[in-house]
Design a protein around this motif. Sequence first.
Motif, PDB file in Angstrom:
ATOM      1  N   GLN A  10       5.880   5.159   2.411  1.00  0.00           N
ATOM      2  CA  GLN A  10       5.021   4.694   3.508  1.00  0.00           C
ATOM      3  C   GLN A  10       4.605   3.236   3.282  1.00  0.00           C
ATOM      4  OE1 GLN A  10       1.857   7.480   4.867  1.00  0.00           O
ATOM      5  NE2 GLN A  10       2.179   8.348   2.843  1.00  0.00           N
ATOM      6  N   THR A  12       2.003   1.607   3.322  1.00  0.00           N
ATOM      7  CA  THR A  12       0.539   1.599   3.289  1.00  0.00           C
ATOM      8  C   THR A  12       0.101   1.063   1.943  1.00  0.00           C
ATOM      9  OG1 THR A  12       0.693   3.864   2.452  1.00  0.00           O
ATOM     10  CG2 THR A  12       0.196   3.620   4.787  1.00  0.00           C
ATOM     11  N   HIS A  16       2.818   0.892  -6.025  1.00  0.00           N
ATOM     12  CA  HIS A  16       2.362   0.881  -7.422  1.00  0.00           C
ATOM     13  C   HIS A  16       3.432   1.456  -8.354  1.00  0.00           C
ATOM     14  CE1 HIS A  16       1.616   5.157  -6.829  1.00  0.00           C
ATOM     15  NE2 HIS A  16       0.856   4.874  -5.777  1.00  0.00           N
ATOM     16  N   GLY A  18       3.497   4.101  -9.945  1.00  0.00           N
ATOM     17  CA  GLY A  18       3.764   5.533  -9.707  1.00  0.00           C
ATOM     18  C   GLY A  18       4.865   5.684  -8.669  1.00  0.00           C
ATOM     19  N   ASN A  19       4.750   4.939  -7.562  1.00  0.00           N
ATOM     20  CA  ASN A  19       5.806   4.978  -6.526  1.00  0.00           C
ATOM     21  C   ASN A  19       7.138   4.527  -7.125  1.00  0.00           C
ATOM     22  OD1 ASN A  19       3.334   3.502  -4.471  1.00  0.00           O
ATOM     23  ND2 ASN A  19       3.970   5.614  -4.266  1.00  0.00           N
ATOM     24  N   LYS A 112      -5.813  15.099   2.228  1.00  0.00           N
ATOM     25  CA  LYS A 112      -5.979  13.925   3.097  1.00  0.00           C
ATOM     26  C   LYS A 112      -6.923  14.218   4.252  1.00  0.00           C
ATOM     27  CE  LYS A 112      -2.311  11.042   1.676  1.00  0.00           C
ATOM     28  NZ  LYS A 112      -1.379   9.991   1.925  1.00  0.00           N
ATOM     29  N   GLY A 145       8.686  11.783  -6.032  1.00  0.00           N
ATOM     30  CA  GLY A 145       7.751  12.139  -7.098  1.00  0.00           C
ATOM     31  C   GLY A 145       7.317  13.590  -6.933  1.00  0.00           C
ATOM     32  N   ASP A 147       4.549  14.970  -6.349  1.00  0.00           N
ATOM     33  CA  ASP A 147       3.625  15.333  -5.261  1.00  0.00           C
ATOM     34  C   ASP A 147       4.359  15.723  -3.975  1.00  0.00           C
ATOM     35  OD1 ASP A 147       4.425  12.585  -5.027  1.00  0.00           O
ATOM     36  OD2 ASP A 147       2.825  12.264  -3.580  1.00  0.00           O
ATOM     37  N   GLN A 148       5.617  15.361  -3.865  1.00  0.00           N
ATOM     38  CA  GLN A 148       6.359  15.676  -2.633  1.00  0.00           C
ATOM     39  C   GLN A 148       7.185  16.952  -2.751  1.00  0.00           C
ATOM     40  OE1 GLN A 148       5.915  14.272   0.249  1.00  0.00           O
ATOM     41  NE2 GLN A 148       4.482  12.784  -0.607  1.00  0.00           N
ATOM     42  N   ALA A 182       7.452  11.464 -13.067  1.00  0.00           N
ATOM     43  CA  ALA A 182       7.407  12.127 -11.755  1.00  0.00           C
ATOM     44  C   ALA A 182       5.984  12.223 -11.219  1.00  0.00           C
ATOM     45  CB  ALA A 182       8.018  13.530 -11.848  1.00  0.00           C
ATOM     46  N   VAL A 184       2.677   9.964 -12.153  1.00  0.00           N
ATOM     47  CA  VAL A 184       1.884   8.980 -12.899  1.00  0.00           C
ATOM     48  C   VAL A 184       0.437   9.127 -12.426  1.00  0.00           C
ATOM     49  CG1 VAL A 184       1.534   6.520 -13.333  1.00  0.00           C
ATOM     50  CG2 VAL A 184       3.858   7.436 -13.093  1.00  0.00           C
ATOM     51  N   LYS A 193      -3.757  11.771  -9.346  1.00  0.00           N
ATOM     52  CA  LYS A 193      -2.478  11.071  -9.188  1.00  0.00           C
ATOM     53  C   LYS A 193      -2.731   9.612  -8.810  1.00  0.00           C
ATOM     54  CE  LYS A 193      -0.349  11.127  -5.128  1.00  0.00           C
ATOM     55  NZ  LYS A 193       0.639  10.356  -4.386  1.00  0.00           N
ATOM     56  N   MET A 194      -1.964   8.696  -9.405  1.00  0.00           N
ATOM     57  CA  MET A 194      -2.053   7.292  -8.978  1.00  0.00           C
ATOM     58  C   MET A 194      -1.652   7.227  -7.510  1.00  0.00           C
ATOM     59  SD  MET A 194      -0.257   3.896 -10.650  1.00  0.00           S
ATOM     60  CE  MET A 194      -1.144   3.941 -12.199  1.00  0.00           C
ATOM     61  N   SER A 195      -2.489   6.571  -6.696  1.00  0.00           N
ATOM     62  CA  SER A 195      -2.277   6.621  -5.257  1.00  0.00           C
ATOM     63  C   SER A 195      -2.618   5.279  -4.616  1.00  0.00           C
ATOM     64  CB  SER A 195      -3.181   7.725  -4.710  1.00  0.00           C
ATOM     65  OG  SER A 195      -2.884   7.969  -3.380  1.00  0.00           O
ATOM     66  N   LYS A 196      -1.838   4.900  -3.592  1.00  0.00           N
ATOM     67  CA  LYS A 196      -2.077   3.611  -2.920  1.00  0.00           C
ATOM     68  C   LYS A 196      -3.429   3.588  -2.226  1.00  0.00           C
ATOM     69  CE  LYS A 196       2.505   3.525  -1.033  1.00  0.00           C
ATOM     70  NZ  LYS A 196       2.401   4.612  -0.065  1.00  0.00           N
ATOM     71  N   SER A 197      -3.811   4.750  -1.693  1.00  0.00           N
ATOM     72  CA  SER A 197      -5.017   4.778  -0.864  1.00  0.00           C
ATOM     73  C   SER A 197      -6.288   5.009  -1.669  1.00  0.00           C
ATOM     74  CB  SER A 197      -4.882   5.857   0.214  1.00  0.00           C
ATOM     75  OG  SER A 197      -4.562   7.085  -0.386  1.00  0.00           O
TER      76      SER A 197
HETATM   77  N1  AQP Z   1       1.462   8.820  -8.832  1.00  0.00           N
HETATM   78  C1  AQP Z   1       2.730   8.995  -8.550  1.00  0.00           C
HETATM   79  N2  AQP Z   1       3.629   9.269  -9.531  1.00  0.00           N
HETATM   80  C2  AQP Z   1       4.948   9.443  -9.257  1.00  0.00           C
HETATM   81  N3  AQP Z   1       5.451   9.343  -7.999  1.00  0.00           N
HETATM   82  C3  AQP Z   1       4.596   9.061  -6.996  1.00  0.00           C
HETATM   83  N4  AQP Z   1       4.761   8.899  -5.678  1.00  0.00           N
HETATM   84  C4  AQP Z   1       3.577   8.624  -5.084  1.00  0.00           C
HETATM   85  N5  AQP Z   1       2.610   8.611  -6.014  1.00  0.00           N
HETATM   86  C5  AQP Z   1       3.211   8.881  -7.211  1.00  0.00           C
HETATM   87  C6  AQP Z   1       6.050   8.973  -4.994  1.00  0.00           C
HETATM   88  O1  AQP Z   1       6.253   7.744  -4.303  1.00  0.00           O
HETATM   89  C7  AQP Z   1       7.018   8.003  -3.124  1.00  0.00           C
HETATM   90  C8  AQP Z   1       6.406   7.324  -1.942  1.00  0.00           C
HETATM   91  O2  AQP Z   1       5.121   7.833  -1.677  1.00  0.00           O
HETATM   92  P1  AQP Z   1       4.495   7.637  -0.234  1.00  0.00           P
HETATM   93  O3  AQP Z   1       4.131   6.244   0.031  1.00  0.00           O
HETATM   94  O4  AQP Z   1       5.397   8.195   0.777  1.00  0.00           O
HETATM   95  O5  AQP Z   1       3.200   8.498  -0.206  1.00  0.00           O
HETATM   96  P2  AQP Z   1       2.411   9.253  -1.264  1.00  0.00           P
HETATM   97  O6  AQP Z   1       3.253  10.233  -1.994  1.00  0.00           O
HETATM   98  O7  AQP Z   1       1.228   9.835  -0.599  1.00  0.00           O
HETATM   99  O8  AQP Z   1       2.035   8.066  -2.241  1.00  0.00           O
HETATM  100  P3  AQP Z   1       0.659   7.390  -2.470  1.00  0.00           P
HETATM  101  O9  AQP Z   1       0.846   6.264  -3.385  1.00  0.00           O
HETATM  102  O10 AQP Z   1      -0.345   8.425  -2.882  1.00  0.00           O
HETATM  103  O11 AQP Z   1       0.305   6.800  -1.056  1.00  0.00           O
HETATM  104  P4  AQP Z   1      -0.899   7.059  -0.076  1.00  0.00           P
HETATM  105  O12 AQP Z   1      -2.116   6.815  -0.886  1.00  0.00           O
HETATM  106  O13 AQP Z   1      -0.695   6.061   1.004  1.00  0.00           O
HETATM  107  O14 AQP Z   1      -0.783   8.471   0.380  1.00  0.00           O
HETATM  108  C9  AQP Z   1       7.111   9.523  -2.977  1.00  0.00           C
HETATM  109  O15 AQP Z   1       8.389   9.943  -3.404  1.00  0.00           O
HETATM  110  C10 AQP Z   1       6.063  10.030  -3.910  1.00  0.00           C
HETATM  111  O16 AQP Z   1       6.379  11.306  -4.448  1.00  0.00           O
END
Ligand code: AQP
Length: 329
Positions: A10, A12, A16, A18-19, A112, A145, A147-148, A182, A184, A193-197
Motif C-alpha cells: 500500500q 501509505t 519500512h 519490515g515491508n 484496523k 509477510g 501478517d498477510q 516474516a 519484524v 508488528k512494525m507498521s507504517k501507520s
Molecule cells: N512488520 C512486518 N514484518 C514483515 N513483513 C511486513 N509487512 C508489513 N509489515 C511487516 C509486509 O509488507 C507487505 C506490504 O504491506 P502493506 O503495505 O500492504 O500493509 P500492511 O501489511 O498493513 O503493512 P503496514 O506496514 O502495517 O502498513 P499499514 O500500517 O499502512 O497497514 C505485506 O506483504 C506485509 O505482509
Amino acid sequence: MKPRVLSGVQPTGNLHIGNYLGALRSWVKIQHDYESIFCIVDLHAITVYQQPEELRSKILELTALFVAAGIDPKHSAIVAQSTVPGHAELAWLLTCVTPVGWLQRMTQYKAKSEAQETIGDGLLQYPVLMAADILIYQANCVPVGEDQRQHLELTRDIAQRFNSLYGETFVMPETYLPAVGARVMGLDDPEKKMSKSEPGAGHAIALLDPPGVIRKKIMRATTDSNPAVDFETMGAGVKNLMTIFQAFSDWTDDQMVKHFSGMRYGDMKKQVAEMVVSSMEPMQKRYHEITSDPGYVDRILAEGRERVNPIASSTVNLVKQRMGIYTSA
Ligand code: AQP
C-alpha cells in the motif's frame, strides 16, 4: 511458461524495513524465476482516509523504491492497481460469493476498525479486493509477510468457493514467506508488528531514513533487563534486533550465536545499526538517481499497465461468462 508471482504494497506512510524484509526482498530474490507482477495497491490504501496529494506522491515514491530495492522493471511489471480496472470489477464479482462472516473474522479488519470512528465498508472488503488482485492474474505464488497469511488463506477459500459454484476457474495461489524477517516487530514495542501507520518516531526504520536516524532509532530500541545477549533467555526486543541483523546479513543460526552470545547490548546495537545502514545505502543512492529523472516512474507504471491489462481483462471476461453475466461477443 514460467509460473506467475504477484504481490503488492500500500502507498501509505513510509515503507519500512519490515515491508522490505517481509515482502520486497523476497520479490527481488525470486522475480526472475517467475513471470512477475508487483502492485502499488492504491485502492487498498483508500480503505482508510488518505490525504489526496500525499497519496499521489506516495504512489510515485513507492514505484521508485521498488526499482531502487532491485525490482527489474524490464522483467517484472510494476503496476498501480487502480490503473487496471479489472481489479475493482473482479472484487465486486468475488464479493458476491464471499460470506460476510469470513470477512468479519479477519484479524487485520478487527485491529484496523478499532482505530476508526466510523468503519468504512472498504475496510471489511479489503481482503476480497486482495483476493481479486491475486486471482485476476492466476498467480501461483504470493510472497508476503506473516501478517498477510490469513488474507491468503481467505483468498484460497474464495477461489475454492467460486470454483465449486461455477466450475474450475481460478488457480490456487501459494503463500511464500521468508525464512527470517516474516514478522519484524516495532523497535519501541516489540510486542507489536512494525507498521507504517503506527505513530512514534522510534517505532519503525523507514527505507529512506538517513544513517544518523537509523543509528539513533536502533540505539534507543527496547531491550530487556539482561546486560548482554543470551540466546536462551532473550526478550522480544533483543530477539527482534537479532532477526533484523540475521535477515540483512543472511547469517546462519550458528554464526549468529557464535558472534553475538555474551555481547553487551550497546555493542550489539551498534553492529545491528551498521548492518542496516550499509544495507540501506545502495538502495537510497539508487532511489535518488531514479527520482532525478522526472518521467521515469510514470513510464514504468504505463509499461506495467500495458503488460498486465490484457491478462486481467481476460480473467474478468472468463469469470463473467462463468457467472452468466452478459459479455459482448
Ligand atoms: N512488520 C512486518 N514484518 C514483515 N513483513 C511486513 N509487512 C508489513 N509489515 C511487516 C509486509 O509488507 C507487505 C506490504 O504491506 P502493506 O503495505 O500492504 O500493509 P500492511 O501489511 O498493513 O503493512 P503496514 O506496514 O502495517 O502498513 P499499514 O500500517 O499502512 O497497514 C505485506 O506483504 C506485509 O505482509
